[in-house]
Design a protein around this motif. Sequence first.
Motif, PDB file in Angstrom:
ATOM      1  N   VAL A  47       0.850  -1.196   0.000  1.00 43.54           N
ATOM      2  CA  VAL A  47       0.000   0.000   0.000  1.00 43.54           C
ATOM      3  C   VAL A  47       0.883   1.242   0.000  1.00 43.54           C
ATOM      4  CG1 VAL A  47      -1.685   1.332   1.344  1.00 43.54           C
ATOM      5  CG2 VAL A  47      -1.929  -1.151   1.135  1.00 43.54           C
ATOM      6  N   ASP A  48       0.646   2.153  -0.958  1.00 45.74           N
ATOM      7  CA  ASP A  48       1.468   3.364  -1.017  1.00 45.74           C
ATOM      8  C   ASP A  48       0.740   4.605  -0.508  1.00 45.74           C
ATOM      9  OD1 ASP A  48      -0.270   3.989  -3.125  1.00 45.74           O
ATOM     10  OD2 ASP A  48       1.194   3.499  -4.675  1.00 45.74           O
ATOM     11  N   GLU A  49      -0.574   4.479  -0.216  1.00 47.22           N
ATOM     12  CA  GLU A  49      -1.310   5.615   0.326  1.00 47.22           C
ATOM     13  C   GLU A  49      -2.555   5.121   1.051  1.00 47.22           C
ATOM     14  OE1 GLU A  49      -3.266   9.909  -1.111  1.00 47.22           O
ATOM     15  OE2 GLU A  49      -2.662   8.413  -2.600  1.00 47.22           O
ATOM     16  N   TYR A  50      -2.819   5.721   2.201  1.00 47.71           N
ATOM     17  CA  TYR A  50      -4.019   5.423   2.991  1.00 47.71           C
ATOM     18  C   TYR A  50      -4.957   6.623   2.898  1.00 47.71           C
ATOM     19  CZ  TYR A  50      -1.128   1.680   4.763  1.00 47.71           C
ATOM     20  OH  TYR A  50      -0.328   0.559   4.847  1.00 47.71           O
ATOM     21  N   ILE A  51      -6.184   6.370   2.519  1.00 48.02           N
ATOM     22  CA  ILE A  51      -7.157   7.447   2.299  1.00 48.02           C
ATOM     23  C   ILE A  51      -8.297   7.272   3.295  1.00 48.02           C
ATOM     24  CG2 ILE A  51      -8.785   8.464   0.661  1.00 48.02           C
ATOM     25  CD1 ILE A  51      -6.773   7.197  -1.524  1.00 48.02           C
ATOM     26  N   VAL A  52      -8.381   8.181   4.241  1.00 45.86           N
ATOM     27  CA  VAL A  52      -9.416   8.134   5.268  1.00 45.86           C
ATOM     28  C   VAL A  52     -10.602   8.973   4.800  1.00 45.86           C
ATOM     29  CG1 VAL A  52     -10.000   8.635   7.669  1.00 45.86           C
ATOM     30  CG2 VAL A  52      -7.694   7.839   7.080  1.00 45.86           C
ATOM     31  N   ILE A  53     -11.758   8.342   4.655  1.00 49.79           N
ATOM     32  CA  ILE A  53     -12.965   9.050   4.222  1.00 49.79           C
ATOM     33  C   ILE A  53     -13.751   9.432   5.473  1.00 49.79           C
ATOM     34  CG2 ILE A  53     -14.984   9.010   2.725  1.00 49.79           C
ATOM     35  CD1 ILE A  53     -13.644   6.523   1.359  1.00 49.79           C
ATOM     36  N   SER A  54     -13.803  10.717   5.747  1.00 45.72           N
ATOM     37  CA  SER A  54     -14.418  11.241   6.967  1.00 45.72           C
ATOM     38  C   SER A  54     -15.639  12.086   6.634  1.00 45.72           C
ATOM     39  CB  SER A  54     -13.404  12.112   7.723  1.00 45.72           C
ATOM     40  OG  SER A  54     -14.018  12.829   8.778  1.00 45.72           O
ATOM     41  N   ASN A  55     -16.475  12.324   7.635  1.00 45.15           N
ATOM     42  CA  ASN A  55     -17.501  13.354   7.499  1.00 45.15           C
ATOM     43  C   ASN A  55     -16.873  14.711   7.848  1.00 45.15           C
ATOM     44  OD1 ASN A  55     -17.715  13.749  10.454  1.00 45.15           O
ATOM     45  ND2 ASN A  55     -18.689  11.735  10.421  1.00 45.15           N
ATOM     46  N   HIS A  56     -17.622  15.775   7.609  1.00 43.73           N
ATOM     47  CA  HIS A  56     -17.088  17.115   7.857  1.00 43.73           C
ATOM     48  C   HIS A  56     -16.889  17.383   9.349  1.00 43.73           C
ATOM     49  CE1 HIS A  56     -16.184  21.294   7.112  1.00 43.73           C
ATOM     50  NE2 HIS A  56     -17.128  21.673   7.951  1.00 43.73           N
ATOM     51  N   LYS A  57     -17.769  16.828  10.161  1.00 43.72           N
ATOM     52  CA  LYS A  57     -17.725  17.077  11.597  1.00 43.72           C
ATOM     53  C   LYS A  57     -16.405  16.619  12.224  1.00 43.72           C
ATOM     54  CE  LYS A  57     -20.306  16.072  15.862  1.00 43.72           C
ATOM     55  NZ  LYS A  57     -21.491  15.376  16.428  1.00 43.72           N
ATOM     56  N   PHE A  58     -15.864  15.498  11.729  1.00 45.44           N
ATOM     57  CA  PHE A  58     -14.683  14.910  12.364  1.00 45.44           C
ATOM     58  C   PHE A  58     -13.412  15.009  11.527  1.00 45.44           C
ATOM     59  CE2 PHE A  58     -17.831  11.903  14.607  1.00 45.44           C
ATOM     60  CZ  PHE A  58     -17.946  12.753  15.694  1.00 45.44           C
ATOM     61  N   ALA A  59     -13.487  15.616  10.353  1.00 44.83           N
ATOM     62  CA  ALA A  59     -12.334  15.635   9.445  1.00 44.83           C
ATOM     63  C   ALA A  59     -11.089  16.230  10.101  1.00 44.83           C
ATOM     64  CB  ALA A  59     -12.674  16.393   8.166  1.00 44.83           C
ATOM     65  N   HIS A  60     -11.254  17.289  10.904  1.00 44.56           N
ATOM     66  CA  HIS A  60     -10.073  17.932  11.501  1.00 44.56           C
ATOM     67  C   HIS A  60      -9.369  17.007  12.487  1.00 44.56           C
ATOM     68  CE1 HIS A  60     -13.164  18.742  14.556  1.00 44.56           C
ATOM     69  NE2 HIS A  60     -12.190  18.986  15.411  1.00 44.56           N
ATOM     70  N   HIS A  61     -10.121  16.130  13.160  1.00 45.89           N
ATOM     71  CA  HIS A  61      -9.487  15.156  14.055  1.00 45.89           C
ATOM     72  C   HIS A  61      -8.586  14.199  13.264  1.00 45.89           C
ATOM     73  CE1 HIS A  61     -11.614  16.201  17.742  1.00 45.89           C
ATOM     74  NE2 HIS A  61     -12.758  16.180  17.092  1.00 45.89           N
ATOM     75  N   PHE A  62      -9.102  13.731  12.120  1.00 46.77           N
ATOM     76  CA  PHE A  62      -8.315  12.811  11.300  1.00 46.77           C
ATOM     77  C   PHE A  62      -7.107  13.511  10.685  1.00 46.77           C
ATOM     78  CE2 PHE A  62     -12.499  10.597  11.124  1.00 46.77           C
ATOM     79  CZ  PHE A  62     -12.086   9.387  11.662  1.00 46.77           C
ATOM     80  N   GLN A  63      -7.265  14.767  10.318  1.00 48.59           N
ATOM     81  CA  GLN A  63      -6.134  15.505   9.743  1.00 48.59           C
ATOM     82  C   GLN A  63      -5.015  15.686  10.772  1.00 48.59           C
ATOM     83  OE1 GLN A  63      -8.434  18.847   8.454  1.00 48.59           O
ATOM     84  NE2 GLN A  63      -8.953  17.932   6.473  1.00 48.59           N
ATOM     85  N   GLU A  64      -5.395  15.978  12.015  1.00 48.44           N
ATOM     86  CA  GLU A  64      -4.395  16.105  13.081  1.00 48.44           C
ATOM     87  C   GLU A  64      -3.690  14.774  13.316  1.00 48.44           C
ATOM     88  OE1 GLU A  64      -6.608  17.592  16.381  1.00 48.44           O
ATOM     89  OE2 GLU A  64      -6.953  19.563  15.461  1.00 48.44           O
ATOM     90  N   TRP A  65      -4.459  13.689  13.310  1.00 48.52           N
ATOM     91  CA  TRP A  65      -3.871  12.353  13.510  1.00 48.52           C
ATOM     92  C   TRP A  65      -2.953  12.002  12.334  1.00 48.52           C
ATOM     93  CZ3 TRP A  65      -4.987   8.346  10.090  1.00 48.52           C
ATOM     94  CH2 TRP A  65      -4.449   7.098  10.430  1.00 48.52           C
ATOM     95  N   ALA A  66      -3.403  12.284  11.091  1.00 53.25           N
ATOM     96  CA  ALA A  66      -2.623  11.934   9.900  1.00 53.25           C
ATOM     97  C   ALA A  66      -1.253  12.603   9.912  1.00 53.25           C
ATOM     98  CB  ALA A  66      -3.388  12.327   8.638  1.00 53.25           C
ATOM     99  N   ALA A  67      -1.184  13.798  10.485  1.00 50.91           N
ATOM    100  CA  ALA A  67       0.086  14.533  10.537  1.00 50.91           C
ATOM    101  C   ALA A  67       1.121  13.837  11.415  1.00 50.91           C
ATOM    102  CB  ALA A  67      -0.160  15.956  11.041  1.00 50.91           C
ATOM    103  N   THR A  68       0.678  12.914  12.258  1.00 50.77           N
ATOM    104  CA  THR A  68       1.605  12.195  13.146  1.00 50.77           C
ATOM    105  C   THR A  68       2.123  10.900  12.531  1.00 50.77           C
ATOM    106  OG1 THR A  68      -0.061  10.801  14.276  1.00 50.77           O
ATOM    107  CG2 THR A  68       0.247  13.058  15.096  1.00 50.77           C
ATOM    108  N   LYS A  69       1.558  10.494  11.369  1.00 52.38           N
ATOM    109  CA  LYS A  69       1.890   9.194  10.794  1.00 52.38           C
ATOM    110  C   LYS A  69       3.069   9.274   9.830  1.00 52.38           C
ATOM    111  CE  LYS A  69      -0.055   6.001  11.612  1.00 52.38           C
ATOM    112  NZ  LYS A  69       0.246   5.080  12.753  1.00 52.38           N
TER     113      LYS A  69
END
Length: 244
Positions: A47-69
């Motif tokens: 796998v060369d990319e992980y794509i998290v499909i979020s709703n708008h309400k929680f997208a910022h939480h996933f973006q903050e988490w993604a920055a740590t990966k």
Amino acid sequence: MKCLILAAGYATRLYPLTENFPKPLLKVQEKTILDWLIDDIDGAGLVDEYIVISNHKFAHHFQEWAATKSQKVTVVDDGTSTNETRLGAVCDIKYAIDQLNLGGDMLVIAGDNVLDFSLQHFVRYADEKQTSCVMRFHEPNEERLHKCGVLELDGDRIIGMEEKPANPKSHWCCPPFYFYKAQDAARIPDAIQNGCGTDAPGSFIAWLCQQTTVHAMEMPGSRYDIGNLQSYEQVQKDYPGIIK
């Protein structure tokens, strides 16, 4: 290969825990649910990319988490903000494909389950079969069958699948882990246009198995479904981690 992670749900049965926080980022022991999944899959090196499909309400939480990966993680915001306006899993998959102009083979998984076995087994199984694939587990409880996607099989080939059947045709259930060949992923718009269900992620497989060959690998371990507060507390106690 891309890995699409379905994480646009609202987990209303886990309120108040998930009222303002996404279920896939809840911690199970020392890691989030998504960390358990991604860190494991990454070991296969396919796998060369992980794509998290979020709703708008929680997208910022996933973006903050993604920055740590350390892996490449892209967050797609599907624009919805309530459980009532959610797109449904199959439409979310189509939305991500359209937004990012995705092609090629895809691993598609729910972002809110933990497993005690490595998903690398499934990735390699699909690579060997060279068809779209799902996983399966035997469910002896009749009542639970009515809440699952139930498979009809010929060996390990799927000849039929029904979501939440009134009269289950087997005891083989399909958890939300799928592998789509590129040519099959491209058929999602046709599936939707031709009456494929869009809420449950397995609905596309139910349609696809009537069009082409789809195989099902028996799960080599257990899946821990965190459906309510009690099950979340239980998995915190019982989860053994991933047994390779």
